[in-house]
Design a protein around this motif. Structure first.
Motif, PDB file in Angstrom:
ATOM      1  N   GLY A  44       5.333   6.223   5.346  1.00  0.00           N
ATOM      2  CA  GLY A  44       6.480   5.813   6.144  1.00  0.00           C
ATOM      3  C   GLY A  44       6.100   4.848   7.258  1.00  0.00           C
ATOM      4  N   LEU A  45       4.974   5.107   7.905  1.00  0.00           N
ATOM      5  CA  LEU A  45       4.518   4.207   8.968  1.00  0.00           C
ATOM      6  C   LEU A  45       4.169   2.832   8.409  1.00  0.00           C
ATOM      7  N   LEU A  46       3.461   2.815   7.286  1.00  0.00           N
ATOM      8  CA  LEU A  46       3.070   1.536   6.688  1.00  0.00           C
ATOM      9  C   LEU A  46       4.292   0.717   6.289  1.00  0.00           C
ATOM     10  N   CYS A  47       5.277   1.374   5.686  1.00  0.00           N
ATOM     11  CA  CYS A  47       6.484   0.662   5.272  1.00  0.00           C
ATOM     12  C   CYS A  47       7.258   0.160   6.484  1.00  0.00           C
ATOM     13  N   GLY A  48       7.369   0.998   7.527  1.00  0.00           N
ATOM     14  CA  GLY A  48       8.096   0.610   8.726  1.00  0.00           C
ATOM     15  C   GLY A  48       7.476  -0.583   9.423  1.00  0.00           C
ATOM     16  N   PHE A  49       6.167  -0.528   9.628  1.00  0.00           N
ATOM     17  CA  PHE A  49       5.492  -1.648  10.286  1.00  0.00           C
ATOM     18  C   PHE A  49       5.481  -2.884   9.383  1.00  0.00           C
TER      19      PHE A  49
ATOM     20  N   THR B  28       0.804  -1.218   0.000  1.00  0.00           N
ATOM     21  CA  THR B  28       0.000   0.000   0.000  1.00  0.00           C
ATOM     22  C   THR B  28       0.842   1.275   0.000  1.00  0.00           C
ATOM     23  N   TRP B  29       1.967   1.278   0.736  1.00  0.00           N
ATOM     24  CA  TRP B  29       2.708   2.533   0.844  1.00  0.00           C
ATOM     25  C   TRP B  29       3.249   3.025  -0.500  1.00  0.00           C
TER      26      TRP B  29
ATOM     27  N   TYR C 205       8.581  10.679   4.528  1.00  0.00           N
ATOM     28  CA  TYR C 205       8.454   9.226   4.677  1.00  0.00           C
ATOM     29  C   TYR C 205       9.533   8.671   5.609  1.00  0.00           C
ATOM     30  N   SER C 206      10.762   9.160   5.472  1.00  0.00           N
ATOM     31  CA  SER C 206      11.886   8.635   6.259  1.00  0.00           C
ATOM     32  C   SER C 206      11.697   8.864   7.751  1.00  0.00           C
TER      33      SER C 206
ATOM     34  N   GLY D 250       0.240  17.309   1.073  1.00  0.00           N
ATOM     35  CA  GLY D 250       0.410  15.860   1.038  1.00  0.00           C
ATOM     36  C   GLY D 250       1.336  15.313   2.100  1.00  0.00           C
ATOM     37  N   ARG D 251       1.782  16.154   3.030  1.00  0.00           N
ATOM     38  CA  ARG D 251       2.725  15.676   4.051  1.00  0.00           C
ATOM     39  C   ARG D 251       2.122  14.571   4.911  1.00  0.00           C
ATOM     40  N   GLY D 252       0.861  14.689   5.252  1.00  0.00           N
ATOM     41  CA  GLY D 252       0.220  13.654   6.062  1.00  0.00           C
ATOM     42  C   GLY D 252       0.231  12.303   5.376  1.00  0.00           C
ATOM     43  N   TRP D 253       0.002  12.297   4.049  1.00  0.00           N
ATOM     44  CA  TRP D 253       0.039  11.041   3.298  1.00  0.00           C
ATOM     45  C   TRP D 253       1.451  10.451   3.284  1.00  0.00           C
ATOM     46  N   ALA D 254       2.452  11.320   3.152  1.00  0.00           N
ATOM     47  CA  ALA D 254       3.837  10.839   3.154  1.00  0.00           C
ATOM     48  C   ALA D 254       4.191  10.233   4.506  1.00  0.00           C
ATOM     49  N   PHE D 255       3.719  10.869   5.595  1.00  0.00           N
ATOM     50  CA  PHE D 255       3.935  10.313   6.934  1.00  0.00           C
ATOM     51  C   PHE D 255       3.284   8.934   7.056  1.00  0.00           C
ATOM     52  N   LEU D 256       2.069   8.805   6.516  1.00  0.00           N
ATOM     53  CA  LEU D 256       1.367   7.514   6.571  1.00  0.00           C
ATOM     54  C   LEU D 256       2.139   6.452   5.790  1.00  0.00           C
TER      55      LEU D 256
END
Length: 404
Positions: A328-333, A23-24, A45-46, A320-326
């Motif tokens: 990063g979380l999806l990829c990390g988890f 998804t990310w 994202y990082s 779009g910063r909120g989407w980029a943050f999301l």
């Protein structure tokens, strides 16, 4: 600390990881298609990608008894294993950074298919031998073969779809054909917008009509909006970036495997092996540091003719910063769950999460209109590619073993 020990628990981790990791990329692609600079998106994202690793380490890495927990291992003399974990983070960061440019050239679906297949063909083979062959070879390697076939089908899908898009663009009116020759320039954007305005006035409406996905007008509008201009470029650029990313991805899991299981006996006698959460923390640290260095450099010295930017412009860009943050979380988890499952059932079997193109293709078709109005040949190749992936993920999960 908490450890996943059962085969069933490992498969659950893999399934959640499959969804998150599929998804990310769709979120990152969405932001690029809306015109946000990839350097800005990747910096955001990082940050949350590292945050996910910290959250996992301070929760799962601290609860329960048994092996040393996360904070205890931070003071132990385990630097050889830490270096393996950080090496894995470096190649993953290079792979992720490369794919965000490849998505624009090759498309979300094909990029994920090729990179994931290369990851399985090389990485799974390495993990099989590193894990002392705990996975069933008679099942595992036919699954690897399915992924290899998917690589070939993915390249064929891209080639066929690119030919379809060229045919669509040739169907434009003579005015639009002249405009297409200057795609990527300011003249192109201005003339395209003027043409669109005239069309709206003739229709008696001041609101532009949204182009339908899969049409030539849709491709032109997308090129105007996106941050990475791809018209007129050699498609081999995208494929080269994609294959480079695939090789990087194929190495991060074996490096992590060495970090947590010390198959090469690099630790001093009596020093406990790194637990998966400590290894993932150091893995994410190196991933974060390299991403910051490279993307800050790309702000001032951009690649692929992107506009230059600055730290100030990045900090002020909240679009779009909120989407980029999301993302990063999806990829990390997603990465964390893959490693938790791999430690329990074998990292070779955990590479089943590389079937993430099944998820990415779903988002690509649903959100971005990929393959709309394509040729019959493209559809046949696409369906066969997805069927091969479905077979591959089932076979790899069936090869799961149990680490003693």
């Amino acid at each position: 600390m908490y450890l996943v020990e059962s085969k069933g628990g490992a498969i659950v981790c893999m399934l959640f990881s499959l969804f998150f990791l599929g998804t990310w990329p769709a979120i990152m692609t969405l932001l690029e298609r809306r015109g946000r600079l990839p350097q800005h998106t990747y910096l955001d994202y990082s940050i949350t990608n590292l945050l996910a690793a910290v959250i996992i380490a301070l929760t799962f890495g601290e609860i329960g008894n048994g092996r040393p927990n996360f904070t205890t291992q931070l003071s132990q003399d385990n630097w050889p294993s830490i270096m393996f974990a950080m090496a894995g983070g470096v190649v993953l960061s290079l792979g992720n950074l490369s794919t965000q440019y490849a998505w624009a050239f090759v498309g979300l679906s094909v990029t994920e298919v090729i990179t994931s297949s290369i990851t399985v063909v090389i990485g799974t083979t390495l993990n099989y031998f590193l894990d002392d062959k705990i996975n069933r070879a008679e099942i595992l390697f036919p699954g690897v073969g399915c992924f290899l076939i998917a690589v070939c089908l993915g390249s064929a899908v891209h080639s066929s779809n690119a030919a379809d898009n060229r045919a669509k663009l040739k169907s434009l009116t003579s005015d639009n054909k002249n405009v297409t020759a200057t795609v990527g320039s300011s003249a192109y954007s201005n003339e395209a917008s003027q043409n669109k305005g005239v069309k709206d006035l003739e229709n008696g409406s001041s609101t532009p009509e949204k182009a339908k996905a899969g049409t030539a007008d849709f491709l032109v509008d997308l090129e105007n909006r996106r941050s990475i201009k791809v018209f007129g470029r050699n498609t081999s650029i995208g494929l080269s970036i994609t294959f480079f990313a695939g090789v990087c991805f194929s190495l991060f899991s074996p490096a992590f495997n060495l970090a947590t299981n010390d198959q090469w006996d690099t630790l001093k006698k009596g020093v406990p092996k790194l637990v998966v959460y400590t290894a993932f923390f150091w893995f994410s640290i190196s991933c974060f540091v390299l991403a910051i260095i490279l993307n800050v450099t790309f702000l001032y010295f951009p690649v692929l003719n992107l506009p230059s930017s600055s730290l100030k412009a990045y900090l002020n860009d909240w679009n779009g910063r909120g989407w980029a943050f999301l993302a990063g979380l999806l990829c990390g988890f997603g990465n964390g769950l893959q490693f938790m499952g791999g430690q329990a059932a074998g990292y070779a079997a955990a590479d089943a999460v590389q079937a993430l193109p099944l998820v990415s293709t779903f988002w690509g078709v649903l959100i971005f209109g990929e393959y709309r109005k394509s040729s019959r040949r493209t559809y046949i190749l696409l369906v066969n590619m997805l069927l091969m992936f479905i077979a591959a993920v089932g076979i790899l999960m069936a090869s799961s073993g149990h680490r003693k």
